[in-house]
Design a protein around this motif. Structure first.
Motif, short mmCIF file in Angstrom:
data_model
loop_
_atom_site.label_atom_id
_atom_site.label_comp_id
_atom_site.label_asym_id
_atom_site.label_seq_id
_atom_site.Cartn_x
_atom_site.Cartn_y
_atom_site.Cartn_z
N SER B 348 56.42 41.20 35.93
CA SER B 348 56.36 42.50 35.30
C SER B 348 55.99 42.30 33.84
CB SER B 348 57.72 43.19 35.41
OG SER B 348 57.72 44.30 34.53
N LEU B 349 55.03 43.08 33.36
CA LEU B 349 54.62 42.96 31.96
C LEU B 349 55.33 44.03 31.10
CD1 LEU B 349 50.82 42.32 32.49
CD2 LEU B 349 52.59 40.65 32.03
N GLY B 350 56.37 44.60 31.63
CA GLY B 350 57.12 45.57 30.85
C GLY B 350 56.64 46.99 31.11
N ALA B 351 57.12 47.90 30.28
CA ALA B 351 56.79 49.32 30.48
C ALA B 351 55.29 49.57 30.26
CB ALA B 351 57.60 50.18 29.52
N GLU B 352 54.75 50.46 31.05
CA GLU B 352 53.33 50.79 30.93
C GLU B 352 53.09 51.57 29.64
OE1 GLU B 352 50.35 51.90 34.46
OE2 GLU B 352 52.45 52.47 34.80
N ASN B 353 52.02 51.24 28.99
CA ASN B 353 51.66 51.96 27.77
C ASN B 353 50.20 52.34 27.90
OD1 ASN B 353 51.59 53.07 25.28
ND2 ASN B 353 51.82 51.15 24.15
N LYS B 354 49.96 53.40 28.61
CA LYS B 354 48.58 53.75 28.97
C LYS B 354 47.85 54.39 27.80
CE LYS B 354 48.06 54.46 33.92
NZ LYS B 354 48.20 55.44 34.98
N PRO B 355 46.66 53.88 27.48
CA PRO B 355 45.85 54.60 26.49
C PRO B 355 45.33 55.91 27.10
CG PRO B 355 44.63 52.74 27.41
CD PRO B 355 46.00 52.70 28.00
N ALA B 356 44.80 56.76 26.24
CA ALA B 356 44.36 58.09 26.69
C ALA B 356 43.26 58.01 27.74
CB ALA B 356 43.87 58.90 25.49
N THR B 357 42.27 57.17 27.47
CA THR B 357 41.21 57.03 28.47
C THR B 357 41.32 55.65 29.10
OG1 THR B 357 39.74 56.24 26.76
CG2 THR B 357 39.59 58.57 27.31
N THR B 358 41.12 55.56 30.38
CA THR B 358 41.21 54.28 31.06
C THR B 358 39.95 54.01 31.86
OG1 THR B 358 42.25 55.27 32.98
CG2 THR B 358 43.72 54.41 31.28
N GLN B 359 39.70 52.72 32.06
CA GLN B 359 38.58 52.33 32.90
C GLN B 359 39.07 51.20 33.78
OE1 GLN B 359 35.34 50.64 30.69
NE2 GLN B 359 34.04 50.41 32.48
N ALA B 360 38.88 51.31 35.04
CA ALA B 360 39.34 50.26 35.96
C ALA B 360 38.31 49.13 36.00
CB ALA B 360 39.54 50.83 37.34
N LEU B 361 38.78 47.91 35.81
CA LEU B 361 37.92 46.74 35.94
C LEU B 361 38.40 45.93 37.14
CD1 LEU B 361 37.72 45.53 32.23
CD2 LEU B 361 35.98 46.80 33.50
N GLU B 362 37.49 45.48 37.91
CA GLU B 362 37.88 44.72 39.08
C GLU B 362 37.13 43.40 39.10
OE1 GLU B 362 37.77 45.78 43.61
OE2 GLU B 362 38.69 47.46 42.49
N ALA B 363 37.83 42.33 39.34
CA ALA B 363 37.15 41.03 39.41
C ALA B 363 37.94 40.11 40.32
CB ALA B 363 37.05 40.40 38.02
N THR B 364 37.26 39.20 40.98
CA THR B 364 37.94 38.21 41.80
C THR B 364 37.75 36.84 41.16
OG1 THR B 364 37.43 39.52 43.75
CG2 THR B 364 38.09 37.23 44.12
N TYR B 365 38.84 36.16 40.92
CA TYR B 365 38.76 34.82 40.35
C TYR B 365 39.14 33.80 41.41
CZ TYR B 365 38.56 37.27 35.91
OH TYR B 365 38.19 38.09 34.89
N ARG B 366 38.36 32.74 41.52
CA ARG B 366 38.66 31.69 42.47
C ARG B 366 38.76 30.35 41.75
NH1 ARG B 366 34.95 32.30 47.84
NH2 ARG B 366 35.99 34.15 48.67
N ALA B 367 39.84 29.66 41.94
CA ALA B 367 39.97 28.31 41.38
C ALA B 367 39.96 27.33 42.56
CB ALA B 367 41.27 28.17 40.60
N PRO B 368 39.11 26.33 42.51
CA PRO B 368 39.00 25.43 43.67
C PRO B 368 40.22 24.51 43.77
CG PRO B 368 37.67 24.62 41.87
CD PRO B 368 38.23 25.93 41.41
N TYR B 369 40.37 23.94 44.92
CA TYR B 369 41.38 22.90 45.14
C TYR B 369 40.89 21.68 44.39
CZ TYR B 369 44.83 20.35 47.86
OH TYR B 369 45.91 19.62 48.25
N LEU B 370 41.61 21.25 43.36
CA LEU B 370 41.08 20.21 42.48
C LEU B 370 41.27 18.81 43.07
CD1 LEU B 370 42.27 21.56 39.04
CD2 LEU B 370 39.96 21.58 39.97
#
Lengths: 153, 451
Positions: B348-370
């Motif tokens: 949990s990053l604590g209580a939400e503090n939403k700005p007035a305008t929001t934009q959803a960003l979506e990304a998938t990160y993959r880290a290989p088996y080293l």
């Protein structure tokens, strides 16, 4: 029997002609300073000099070293510290240290050909692999060795 | 998966057993001091405690029970002792001590507990406390998880301070000057006015029956540090630059044989059997041995044995439980687990503090088996015989290697000795014992001969 000179001494070895020089050094002559890394001449941990030229001894037939002068890390300074080794200590280059004998042999060969190499020339000549990532320390040490060989104290 | 389950099980066991056995107290610094005879004391040397000995040659030798794999731990640990005893840095040497519980790594168990660093609370505190106590009792020698300096910080400084006190008392006895008139500066015992009384080397024969004090003297304040926090030359660099540093692969013993191993081509696979392409073994090859997870050729040259496995032997491989396991399949599995699996950790990053305008960003990160790929290939030197089992290897836990070797050889743990060499890289790969089982099987096939 194959006769070759190793670190200034004449040695005779009873080995198959296609046995790599690295394994003759490590198994037949008990000189373990040159290291086995990849076995396919890619990593450079096995670098030694044959007639003054750097070779990747894991992929160099002992028969091709017959009658030639082989120098390994053990014989580099002839009992003293070579300028490149001195520069390596001053710059505290090694971490795990496994690849360093190969790097040092490659650096000595580079400085013979190119006494004042640039960073780009160092990067192009030293294609060895260091898993700890000591490349920047190696570059500093090569510049320092060049200065020592050029007469700096 | 199997490894993680095993680790959780072991740690769960520690915590469980500890909760039942609350009420004991181990792990004080003085309990990790060790006796004056523990640390390989040779003629011309005097042990001051389990962590440090001095020699007539004026050398100070520090016990470094952690694996040097490039991280500089031999240097860092030697600094801790040298600092508190006021040794001169260029008189300090290091040596691998025998396996003993005083050299255990308590912190690695605490570090290994299955809690995230963000988690706090009574349960976590109790679990840490219990693991600390049990780590002490069980005595695990291991290097990993950035724990070595944290673990050694108090015990090794304490050992240095206790050694300093012993040297001062020995100098007092030898010179007749009261202890409170003496001090140590730069590896030399001096009077308070600066005049020299003795070198460490001159005290080797004056220590006699003096014993380390029971209540350790106070440690230095950080503002008094002369070595800790300073960039000092590493103790392992000269040998590594001269080519004389002994890595595991460089161990040479009289009559040494070599074994080359071919591991099964699939995870968990085994060699079921083999056929020689010609009837007899060639000169130089002595035996072919099926080992856990693969097959080995034993002979007088590793290069020849390795080539023979390719050219002279047909192996009948039995596939492991997942012969088709590959990167693509793993990604599919991870994605399925993300979609359907139970979360192991939520933050949990604590209580939400939403700005007035929001934009959803979506990304998938993959880290290989080293790849835990070490520059120095995995290797182990072993001798099995009537005297027991002796191993020389670059490893991150002699305790674990000893357990695995004893189990594989079916001998009591006390009959197994493990020597730790320099490591040409570790990355945790060298905390695994797969190759110990293989080395033991080969060594047992050539009794009394090192291999």
């Amino acid at each position: 029997m194959i006769t070759l000179s190793v670190n200034g001494q004449k040695r005779e070895v009873d080995a198959p002609p296609d046995k790599p020089l690295l394994w003759v050094l490590r198994e037949d002559l008990n000189l373990v300073g040159a290291k086995f890394g990849c076995g396919v001449a890619a990593c450079g941990a096995c670098t030694v000099h044959v007639d003054g030229k750097p070779v990747r001894s894991c992929s160099f037939r002992v028969a091709d070293a017959a009658g030639k002068d082989v120098v390994t890390i053990e014989g580099l300074g002839r009992g003293r510290l070579h300028a490149v080794q001195q520069a390596w200590i001053e710059n505290q280059v090694p971490q795990c240290g496994y690849c360093q004998p190969g790097f040092i042999m490659a650096a000595v060969a580079l400085l013979k050909e190119t006494p004042k190499p640039t960073d780009a020339e160092i990067d192009a000549a030293l294609t060895n692999i260091c898993r700890c990532g000591t490349y920047s320390a190696i570059r500093r040490a090569v510049h320092r060795a060049a200065a020592i060989l050029g007469g700096a104290s | 998966l199997r490894k993680w389950a095993r680790r959780s099980f072991i740690i769960g066991g520690f915590v469980g057993a500890g909760l039942l056995g609350v009420g004991f107290w181990f792990g004080r610094e003085r309990d990790r001091l060790g006796s004056r005879t523990l640390f390989n004391v040779r003629p011309g040397q005097a042990g001051l405690n389990g962590w440090v000995k001095i020699g007539r040659d004026n050398n100070v030798t520090v016990a470094v029970p952690r694996a040097e794999m490039g991280q500089g731990i031999h240097t860092a640990l030697a600094m801790l002792v040298a600092e508190e005893m006021d040794a001169r840095w260029n008189q300090v040497r290091v040596e691998d001590p025998p396996e003993d519980a005083v050299y255990r790594n308590v912190d690695i168990l605490i570090d290994g507990l299955p809690f995230s660093p963000e988690e706090t609370g009574t349960v976590v505190d109790v679990a840490h406390w219990v693991a600390g106590k049990l780590g002490g009792v069980l005595g695990i020698l291991a290097t990993g998880g950035s724990t070595a300096t944290r673990d050694a910080w108090l015990p090794m400084r304490t050992a240095g301070a206790v050694a300093r006190d012993l040297l001062l008392r020995a100098a007092s006895r030898k010179s007749g000057i009261a202890v409170d008139q003496l001090t140590i500066v730069d590896g030399e015992i001096r009077r308070r006015d600066g005049t020299k009384v003795a070198t460490f080397g001159e005290l080797v024969d004056s220590i006699g029956d003096l014993q380390p004090m029971q209540e350790p003297p106070p440690l230095k304040k950080p503002s008094e540090f002369k070595l800790i926090g300073k960039p000092l030359p590493r103790v392992d660099v000269p040998a590594k630059v001269m080519g004389s540093a002994t890595f595991g692969i460089d161990v040479r013993l009289p009559g040494l044989l070599y074994a080359a191993v071919r591991n099964a081509p699939t995870f968990g696979g085994e060699a079921k059997g083999f056929k020689l392409k010609k009837d007899a073994l060639p000169k130089g090859i002595e035996k072919i041995v099926i080992v856990s997870g693969g097959i080995a050729a034993i002979g007088t040259s590793w290069w020849q044995a390795n080539a023979f496995l390719d050219e002279g032997v047909d192996v009948d491989w039995q596939a492991g439980p997942e012969p088709k396991l590959g990167s693509a399949g793993l990604w599919t599995r991870y994605e399925n687990l993300l979609a359907e699996g139970k979360p192991a950790l939520t933050r949990s990053l604590g209580a939400e503090n939403k700005p007035a305008t929001t934009q959803a960003l979506e990304a998938t990160y993959r880290a290989p088996y080293l790849a835990h790929a070490t520059m120095e290939p995995m290797n182990c030197t072993a001798r099995a015989g009537k005297q027991g089992l002796e191993l020389w290897m670059p490893n991150q836990s002699p305790t674990l290697m000893r357990l695995i070797a004893a189990e594989a050889a079916k001998v009591p743990r006390e009959q197994v000795t493990v020597h730790t060499t320099f490591l040409g890289g570790g990355f945790g790969r060298r905390a695994e014992g797969d190759l110990v089982r293989q080395a033991v099987a080969c060594a047992q096939a050539t009794p009394e001969q090192p291999l």
